[in-house]
Write an enzyme that holds these catalytic residues in place. Structure first.
Site, PDB file in Angstrom:
ATOM      1  N   VAL A 119       1.923 -37.249   1.599  1.00 21.08           N
ATOM      2  CA  VAL A 119       0.927 -37.576   2.257  1.00 21.08           C
ATOM      3  C   VAL A 119       1.471 -37.175   3.768  1.00 21.08           C
ATOM      4  O   VAL A 119       2.602 -37.240   3.957  1.00 21.08           O
ATOM      5  CB  VAL A 119       0.552 -39.092   2.156  1.00 21.08           C
ATOM      6  N   VAL A 168       4.844 -27.702   0.645  1.00 22.16           N
ATOM      7  CA  VAL A 168       3.961 -27.542   1.618  1.00 22.16           C
ATOM      8  C   VAL A 168       4.278 -28.920   2.661  1.00 22.16           C
ATOM      9  O   VAL A 168       4.297 -28.337   3.912  1.00 22.16           O
ATOM     10  CB  VAL A 168       2.569 -27.654   1.267  1.00 22.16           C
ATOM     11  N   LYS A 169       4.440 -30.021   1.925  1.00 25.30           N
ATOM     12  CA  LYS A 169       4.879 -31.240   2.886  1.00 25.30           C
ATOM     13  C   LYS A 169       5.856 -30.663   3.593  1.00 25.30           C
ATOM     14  O   LYS A 169       6.221 -31.465   4.776  1.00 25.30           O
ATOM     15  CB  LYS A 169       4.803 -32.402   2.230  1.00 25.30           C
ATOM     16  N   LEU A 170       7.001 -30.555   3.121  1.00 26.96           N
ATOM     17  CA  LEU A 170       8.178 -30.101   3.385  1.00 26.96           C
ATOM     18  C   LEU A 170       8.157 -29.054   4.639  1.00 26.96           C
ATOM     19  O   LEU A 170       8.894 -29.316   6.086  1.00 26.96           O
ATOM     20  CB  LEU A 170       9.422 -29.447   2.656  1.00 26.96           C
TER      21      LEU A 170
END
Length: 269
Positions: A119, A168-170
């Site tokens: 998130v 993608v979050k990283l």
């Protein structure tokens, strides 16, 4: 939906409260009396063991802090054994794609789908139902749990196969950390030009250089104050990103220097 939840902390508890408000039946892990009291006041059935959240659940949502904690919950307890076939395990924790892949290797043999759905946002975004969710894994499984995730998430993005959400979050967090670094360098330049950090941060949010990172720093009053407030989270995720990049022979390029000037460089501030 019948939801199990592990991780009733800073992010998890408001997520749980939104789930209950949306009409879902929630069983959540309550490790101590204080947490169990907060869960009870929210209309949640508190259970003493992580595995108990999976009993009769259509989905179990995991929102703990580290990869190690995710592995401990999902692989070192009987959680997957208690979850019924056809249910979905959703990992909200930001971490290595290898972690969710290891869990899926066990879960899929039990006909349990695993999704990585890290998130982006904070408790205020949860309260508004506007937490950004980066989804990786089977698209149909994500659709099955969308009614639950929509209690606090919008947009809910499907980005590809398992591990895509984590990747993608990283990248998102590396870019955010680098932007903080650029703000730090801008403050350094302004100081050399005779402009105080306070004056600079009062002006730039109204100008063309404005953005979420700059506005977040300005809201805290200084780069050091903002880095202190988010450093624990960002340093963890940036470390995972650097490790993943090294494993895949990827290059952070100029992002690496910007990160050093930002969160990493102000870790003691």
């Amino acid at each position: 939906m019948r939801i199990g939840f592990v991780g009733a902390g800073r992010m998890g508890l408001p997520m749980i409260q939104r789930l209950v408000s949306a009409g879902h039946q929630v069983s959540a892990l309550g490790r101590n009396a204080e947490t169990r009291k907060a869960l009870g006041e929210s209309g949640v059935r508190a259970v003493p063991f992580a595995a108990a959240t999976g009993t009769d659940a259509e989905a179990v949502l995991v929102c703990v802090f580290t990869d190690e904690q995710v592995r401990a919950v999902c692989l070192d307890t009987p959680l997957l054994e208690t979850m019924p076939p056809g249910s979905v395990l959703v990992v909200h924790t930001t971490g290595s794609p290898a972690t969710v892949e290891a869990i899926a290797a066990v879960a899929n043999s039990r006909e349990i789908e695993v999704l990585d759905v890290p998130v982006s946002g904070g408790p205020h975004d949860i309260a508004a139902g506007q937490l950004t969710l980066f989804g990786g894994g089977d698209a149909a499984a994500l659709e099955r749990v969308r009614p639950a995730l929509a209690a606090y998430g919008d947009p809910i993005l499907h980005l590809g196969p398992l591990g895509s959400g984590q990747r993608v979050k990283l990248v998102n967090n590396v870019l955010f950390a680098a932007q903080i670094g650029l703000v730090a360098e801008s403050v350094r330049l302004a100081t050399q030009l005779g402009v105080t950090e306070a004056a600079l941060l009062s002006a730039l949010p109204h100008a063309s250089s404005s953005g979420r990172a700059l506005n977040s720093v300005a809201g805290k009053g200084s780069v050091a104050a903002f880095a202190e407030s988010v450093g624990e989270f960002l340093r963890k995720d940036v470390s995972v990103a650097r490790q993943l990049a090294a494993e895949l022979n990827a290059d952070l390029g100029p992002l690496a220097a910007a990160i050093d000037a930002g969160v990493d460089g102000n870790s003691g501030g």
